[in-house]
Design an enzyme around this catalytic site. Structure first.
Site, short mmCIF file in Angstrom:
data_model
loop_
_atom_site.label_atom_id
_atom_site.label_comp_id
_atom_site.label_asym_id
_atom_site.label_seq_id
_atom_site.Cartn_x
_atom_site.Cartn_y
_atom_site.Cartn_z
N LYS A 198 0.85 -1.20 0.00
CA LYS A 198 0.00 0.00 0.00
C LYS A 198 0.88 1.24 0.00
O LYS A 198 2.09 1.17 0.26
CB LYS A 198 -0.93 -0.02 1.20
N TYR A 252 16.00 31.36 4.18
CA TYR A 252 14.89 32.18 4.67
C TYR A 252 15.04 32.45 6.17
O TYR A 252 15.35 31.56 6.95
CB TYR A 252 13.55 31.45 4.48
N ASP A 312 12.37 23.74 -2.62
CA ASP A 312 13.05 22.91 -3.63
C ASP A 312 14.55 22.78 -3.40
O ASP A 312 15.23 22.11 -4.17
CB ASP A 312 12.87 23.54 -5.03
N HIS A 350 -5.92 -7.33 13.11
CA HIS A 350 -4.66 -6.56 13.06
C HIS A 350 -4.17 -6.31 14.47
O HIS A 350 -4.95 -5.97 15.37
CB HIS A 350 -4.90 -5.23 12.32
N CYS A 372 14.20 24.92 2.14
CA CYS A 372 13.25 25.64 1.27
C CYS A 372 12.36 24.62 0.55
O CYS A 372 12.48 23.42 0.74
CB CYS A 372 13.99 26.47 0.23
N ARG A 382 1.41 -10.72 7.06
CA ARG A 382 1.36 -9.52 6.21
C ARG A 382 2.61 -8.68 6.50
O ARG A 382 2.72 -8.04 7.53
CB ARG A 382 0.09 -8.71 6.53
N ARG A 442 -10.06 -0.13 14.90
CA ARG A 442 -9.98 0.67 13.67
C ARG A 442 -11.13 0.24 12.78
O ARG A 442 -12.17 0.89 12.76
CB ARG A 442 -8.61 0.48 13.02
N1 PMH Z 1 -1.71 -5.29 7.77
C1 PMH Z 1 -2.41 -4.16 7.94
C2 PMH Z 1 -3.90 -4.26 8.05
C3 PMH Z 1 -1.76 -2.93 8.01
O1 PMH Z 1 -2.49 -1.83 8.16
C4 PMH Z 1 -0.34 -2.89 7.91
C5 PMH Z 1 0.44 -1.63 8.02
C6 PMH Z 1 0.34 -4.09 7.73
C7 PMH Z 1 -0.37 -5.28 7.68
C8 PMH Z 1 1.85 -4.15 7.61
O2 PMH Z 1 2.44 -3.75 8.81
P1 PMH Z 1 4.01 -3.65 8.96
O3 PMH Z 1 4.45 -2.61 8.00
O4 PMH Z 1 4.22 -3.22 10.37
O5 PMH Z 1 4.57 -4.98 8.64
N2 PMH Z 1 -0.28 -0.50 8.34
C9 PMH Z 1 0.22 0.64 8.85
C10 PMH Z 1 -0.60 1.70 9.17
O6 PMH Z 1 -1.90 1.70 9.00
N3 PMH Z 1 0.11 2.68 9.69
O7 PMH Z 1 1.36 2.29 9.71
C11 PMH Z 1 1.46 1.03 9.18
#
Ligand code: PMH
Length: 402
Positions: free
Chosen positions: A54, A284, A332, A182, A330, A238, A152
């Site tokens: 993601k 700046y 850029d 999670h 700045c 994951r 969440r």
């Molecule tokens: N699964 C879910 C549902 C997640 O939201 C995330 C990471 C992962 C797996 C992977 O986690 P990891 O990178 O710690 O292995 N999500 C997020 C988040 O929402 N903010 O920071 C990481």
């Protein structure tokens, strides 16, 4: 899905043209592969790895990381939003993809058409999704999301689950392939909360089983859960941050069971060099004043590139030496004090290694009072990503406009 079909729909994710600025990020695909292998080495054979790509693979480049992680042994991809899943399909990636966030029920058709798995956790949502599908033969594949303590998204109670199952019983159009939760605190030393979450997950899985639903995929572990808890993997993990070669928390760093390699680095080249006399003000607000005669160089990266102003307390690497950023960052450009004159065009490393010196993402995160996750995520679209494998640049993703 034909790539050309999608292209004719007018969607483009990345352009592949060269870049004309001397600021770029490097993404080391060998490090991604190494990290997937390292994670895999900690897991029982039957456990699948979902590569979490993601947010453009935490800023690394989603399609390249997805392909590399799949080649290295991941079998599923995880994204946050439907648009990210569609973009991966548009890139020709056919592996299973799970959207882990909320998708509007009116958008389920495109998910079905592109064989994208969605996360389901509300009875009402399922009812609306079925209405969207009523005139078609399309089927939606999903994983159920159970909330065991993150608060969440997800179903917290048996009652919520029963309400959803009552909707699912009326149809063959929503197929439950998985159930997951999670972990909120798996990266901490104190393990009590995580054990409680895993227990609750098992309870809710039992409840599903009693109700006749025993989804094939069961998962709760992020990187921290995977690396710290034997009982967390179920049959999918994951992996996000560990795949990118970073520790899930500073707390965990000393006890990481595997050696990870940071995949992301950030570089630029000197555009201007000057010798300033004592008492000159830089950038700046003139917040930095030279104490003596000093060499000051200018680097073409700034807060619009995601190298935010809070970096002004930091250092960069020039010819293998640490050199302080001086004055305000700045939009850029930024300025750096160096010990001696260096030619225009000299390489500057803002994150990564030069010789024996190294500025880690963790160092930058500490400087910015944030977590390492955020550092690569916020490096903006304007910084081209050079995708490197076997020491060679495969291609460069470059977008001037977001
Ligand atoms: N699964 C879910 C549902 C997640 O939201 C995330 C990471 C992962 C797996 C992977 O986690 P990891 O990178 O710690 O292995 N999500 C997020 C988040 O929402 N903010 O920071 C990481």
């Amino acid at each position: 899905m034909e790539r050309s079909t999608l292209k004719s729909g007018g969607w483009t994710v990345e352009s592949l043209r060269p870049f004309y600025r001397d600021t770029w990020a490097e993404v080391d695909l060998d490090a991604i592969a190494h990290n997937i292998h390292a994670i895999k080495s900690t897991l029982p054979e039957h456990v699948h790895i979902m590569a979490v790509v993601k947010a453009n693979a935490y800023g690394h480049g989603a399609a390249d990381v997805a392909r590399e992680s799949l080649a290295a042994g991941a079998s599923i991809l995880g994204v946050a939003i439907l648009d990210e899943a569609i973009a991966l399909r548009q890139e020709g990636i056919v592996a299973p993809i799970l959207v882990m966030g909320y998708v509007r029920p009116e958008d389920v058709k495109i998910a079905c058409e592109l064989n994208i798995t969605l996360t389901v956790f509300q009875a009402e949502w399922a009812t609306l999704a079925l209405q969207t599908l009523q005139d078609s033969t399309l089927k939606l594949h999903c994983h159920l999301k159970l909330d065991t303590g993150m608060n969440r998204i997800g179903m917290k109670t048996e009652e919520e689950i029963d309400e959803l199952l009552a909707v699912l019983e009326t149809t063959k159009k929503i197929i439950v392939d998985g159930a997951y939760t999670h972990l909120a605190k798996a990266d901490e030393h104190d393990k009590q909360y995580t054990f409680k979450q895993i227990d609750r997950f098992n309870q809710l899985l039992d409840h599903l089983r009693i109700k006749g639903i025993d989804p094939f995929f069961k998962h709760c572990a992020n990187s921290a859960g995977t690396l710290q808890y034997e009982q967390a993997p179920f049959n999918v993990i994951r992996a996000g941050i560990a795949m990118y070669g970073l520790t899930p928390s500073i707390e965990m760093k000393p006890t990481l069971p595997v050696k990870l390699k940071q995949a992301f680095s950030l570089h630029s080249k000197v555009t201007h060099v000057k010798r300033l006399g004592p008492g000159e003000k830089v950038s700046y607000g003139g917040t930095y004043e030279t104490k003596q005669e000093e060499w000051i160089i200018t680097i073409p990266i700034g807060y619009a590139d995601g190298f935010i102003r809070a970096n002004q307390s930091g250092e960069v690497l020039v010819n293998g030496d640490r050199a302080p950023i001086v004055g305000r960052v700045c939009m850029d450009q930024l300025m750096v004090r160096v010990k001696e004159e260096v030619p225009v065009g000299t390489k500057v490393t803002l994150i990564g290694a030069q010789g024996d010196s190294h500025i880690s993402t963790d160092e930058v995160a500490e400087r910015l009072e944030t977590i390492n996750y955020e550092v690569s995520c916020i490096i903006s679209y304007r910084v081209p990503r050079a995708i490197v494998k076997d020491g060679k640049t495969l291609h460069i993703h470059n977008r001037v406009f977001s």
